[in-house]
Design a protein around this motif. Structure first.
Motif, PDB file in Angstrom:
ATOM      1  N   LEU A 304       0.830  -1.197   0.000  1.00 51.18           N
ATOM      2  CA  LEU A 304       0.000   0.000   0.000  1.00 51.18           C
ATOM      3  C   LEU A 304       0.863   1.245   0.000  1.00 51.18           C
ATOM      4  O   LEU A 304       2.023   1.221   0.428  1.00 51.18           O
ATOM      5  N   VAL A 305       0.292   2.344  -0.460  1.00 49.29           N
ATOM      6  CA  VAL A 305       0.996   3.619  -0.427  1.00 49.29           C
ATOM      7  C   VAL A 305       1.073   4.103   1.020  1.00 49.29           C
ATOM      8  O   VAL A 305       0.268   3.719   1.881  1.00 49.29           O
ATOM      9  N   ALA A 306       2.025   4.950   1.303  1.00 47.34           N
ATOM     10  CA  ALA A 306       2.228   5.403   2.682  1.00 47.34           C
ATOM     11  C   ALA A 306       1.232   6.473   3.092  1.00 47.34           C
ATOM     12  O   ALA A 306       0.791   6.524   4.247  1.00 47.34           O
ATOM     13  N   ASP A 307       0.845   7.341   2.169  1.00 54.68           N
ATOM     14  CA  ASP A 307      -0.017   8.476   2.494  1.00 54.68           C
ATOM     15  C   ASP A 307      -1.486   8.070   2.355  1.00 54.68           C
ATOM     16  O   ASP A 307      -2.063   8.094   1.264  1.00 54.68           O
ATOM     17  N   ARG A 308      -2.106   7.729   3.471  1.00 52.15           N
ATOM     18  CA  ARG A 308      -3.502   7.294   3.425  1.00 52.15           C
ATOM     19  C   ARG A 308      -4.459   8.464   3.210  1.00 52.15           C
ATOM     20  O   ARG A 308      -5.559   8.273   2.676  1.00 52.15           O
ATOM     21  N   ASP A 309      -4.084   9.628   3.617  1.00 50.58           N
ATOM     22  CA  ASP A 309      -4.936  10.786   3.379  1.00 50.58           C
ATOM     23  C   ASP A 309      -5.088  11.040   1.880  1.00 50.58           C
ATOM     24  O   ASP A 309      -6.194  11.271   1.381  1.00 50.58           O
ATOM     25  N   ALA A 310      -3.954  10.988   1.178  1.00 52.54           N
ATOM     26  CA  ALA A 310      -4.008  11.168  -0.275  1.00 52.54           C
ATOM     27  C   ALA A 310      -4.762  10.018  -0.936  1.00 52.54           C
ATOM     28  O   ALA A 310      -5.525  10.222  -1.892  1.00 52.54           O
ATOM     29  N   ALA A 311      -4.567   8.802  -0.412  1.00 55.74           N
ATOM     30  CA  ALA A 311      -5.275   7.647  -0.963  1.00 55.74           C
ATOM     31  C   ALA A 311      -6.783   7.825  -0.812  1.00 55.74           C
ATOM     32  O   ALA A 311      -7.551   7.532  -1.741  1.00 55.74           O
ATOM     33  N   TRP A 312      -7.219   8.292   0.344  1.00 56.42           N
ATOM     34  CA  TRP A 312      -8.653   8.505   0.558  1.00 56.42           C
ATOM     35  C   TRP A 312      -9.200   9.574  -0.382  1.00 56.42           C
ATOM     36  O   TRP A 312     -10.281   9.401  -0.958  1.00 56.42           O
ATOM     37  N   ARG A 313      -8.466  10.670  -0.557  1.00 58.69           N
ATOM     38  CA  ARG A 313      -8.938  11.717  -1.473  1.00 58.69           C
ATOM     39  C   ARG A 313      -9.067  11.184  -2.892  1.00 58.69           C
ATOM     40  O   ARG A 313     -10.041  11.486  -3.590  1.00 58.69           O
ATOM     41  N   ASP A 314      -8.077  10.392  -3.309  1.00 59.05           N
ATOM     42  CA  ASP A 314      -8.131   9.851  -4.669  1.00 59.05           C
ATOM     43  C   ASP A 314      -9.286   8.856  -4.823  1.00 59.05           C
ATOM     44  O   ASP A 314     -10.005   8.875  -5.835  1.00 59.05           O
ATOM     45  N   PHE A 315      -9.454   7.970  -3.829  1.00 57.85           N
ATOM     46  CA  PHE A 315     -10.533   6.990  -3.919  1.00 57.85           C
ATOM     47  C   PHE A 315     -11.887   7.687  -3.957  1.00 57.85           C
ATOM     48  O   PHE A 315     -12.742   7.364  -4.795  1.00 57.85           O
TER      49      PHE A 315
END
Length: 380
Positions: A304-315
């Motif tokens: 998984l990517v390290a930045d979960r905040d960015a992952a949530w925004r993208d999802f």
């Protein structure tokens, strides 16, 4: 009296023409065309089925009842057209001088080609012949399109059934990603994105030109084309936003093909949606459920990517494009409960629940050899 007869005759001609137009728009025109007469028939039949399958009954019982809705509605649709056609021609027969009873009898006899009643008025035979021809054409139109309808249904269900092999049923993108990662690696997702992009393109074409297919339920009560569509788009959104793999634009194309298809199907059924949603708009999958999904993926060994905040925004930016129409189609088709409203598990838990996390190798070898267990496994 003469003026009234002229008006009634014109209304009868317009009514008969409207029935023919409804049949053409429903079966012949190769595009989504929401015909009012067809919609009235389907909604009336749906209300009857809603009484037979109320929300307080178990899902399995409701599914058994609703499995008949699409086919029965399709069979009764020509009957609805024939009733309207018989009424329109009865009005025309009355307008040219027949009594009410004789006009209704002649219209029914002509429409069904029974021939037991002939019109007594000169020139009425032409009306009788035209009514018989139109009635036969309507029935023949339905019969000729049945192979097309069931062929499209069969092609749709092929990938829906295959998805169970990869994502369980009802399908879960978390199960699919972990199972594919376990067996062969995530590189094979590229081919899946391509196949499902094509599936979405055909779905749009068939389910807008033949809207009755939307209500044709799968052979298994836990299968649904709506669930399958949502699971695949969610899988693409999760991989593109949170999984540490090289970017694959084919996933983007698949998601775009998916939400365009669902939006155009929704348009046929007059389902409202925002065509330009904001990436920050809330969706059915909230941050907590997204975090749960990522935790399961992490414990199953998916990078998984390290930045979960960015992952949530993208999802969420992907999900807003199809969330509203997906949920509306789920309600309209009475689809099973989607994956994010169920316990989130990985393929390690659903395939090998008896294996403990410290076991060095898990049961059968994968495609590329034995599969090492991940650092943690969710066990139900």
């Amino acid at each position: 009296m003469v003026l009234a007869q002229i008006v009634v005759f014109v209304l009868g001609v317009l009514g008969a023409g409207r029935v023919v137009l409804s049949a053409v728009r429903t079966f012949v025109v190769p595009r989504g065309d929401n015909d009012r007469l067809t919609r009235i028939a389907f909604r009336a039949i749906r209300r009857a089925f809603a009484l037979l399958a109320p929300a307080n009954r178990p899902y399995e019982a409701r599914d058994r009842v609703m499995a008949y809705y699409g086919p029965i509605a399709l069979v009764l649709l020509p009957a609805w057209w024939l009733i309207l056609l018989a009424t329109a021609y009865a009005a025309m027969f009355w307008a040219i001088g027949l009594g009410v009873t004789e006009a209704v009898t002649v219209s029914g006899s002509s429409l069904l080609t029974l021939g037991f009643e002939r019109p007594s008025h000169p020139g009425a035979e032409l009306l009788a012949f035209s009514e018989a021809a139109i009635g036969l054409a309507l029935v023949a139109l339905l019969v000729s399109y049945l192979p097309t309808i069931y062929g499209a249904f069969s092609r749709r269900e092929l990938l829906v059934n295959l998805l169970e092999v990869r994502a369980d049923s009802p399908p879960s993108p978390v199960v699919m990603i972990t199972r594919i990662d376990r067996l062969s690696g995530l590189d094979v997702l590229h081919d899946m994105w391509e196949r499902w992009e094509q599936w979405f393109a055909e779905l749009e074409e068939t389910h807008t030109s033949l809207p009755v297919l939307v209500f044709y339920r799968s052979q298994q009560n836990d299968h649904s084309w709506v669930n399958a569509a949502g699971a695949m788009m969610d899988a693409g959104a999760i991989v593109r936003s949170a999984v540490a793999v090289p970017m694959d634009v084919q996933a983007d194309l698949m998601i775009r093909a998916g939400y365009l298809a669902l939006r155009r199907i929704a348009t046929v059924f007059e389902i409202a949606f925002d065509p330009t949603p904001s990436p920050t708009d809330p969706t059915s999958v909230d941050r907590a459920r997204f975090e749960d999904a990522l935790d399961v993926l992490r414990d199953a060994g998916v990078p998984l990517v390290a930045d979960r905040d960015a992952a949530w925004r993208d999802f969420n930016g992907w999900r807003v494009n199809y969330d509203a129409v997906l949920r509306a189609l789920e309600r309209m088709t009475m689809a099973p409960t989607p994956w994010w409203e169920r316990p989130i598990r990985s393929a390690w838990a659903t395939d090998e629940p008896e294996v403990q996390p410290d076991d060095p190798v898990i049961a059968p070898a994968g495609i590329d050899g034995p599969v090492a267990a991940p650092t943690a496994v969710e066990v139900p």
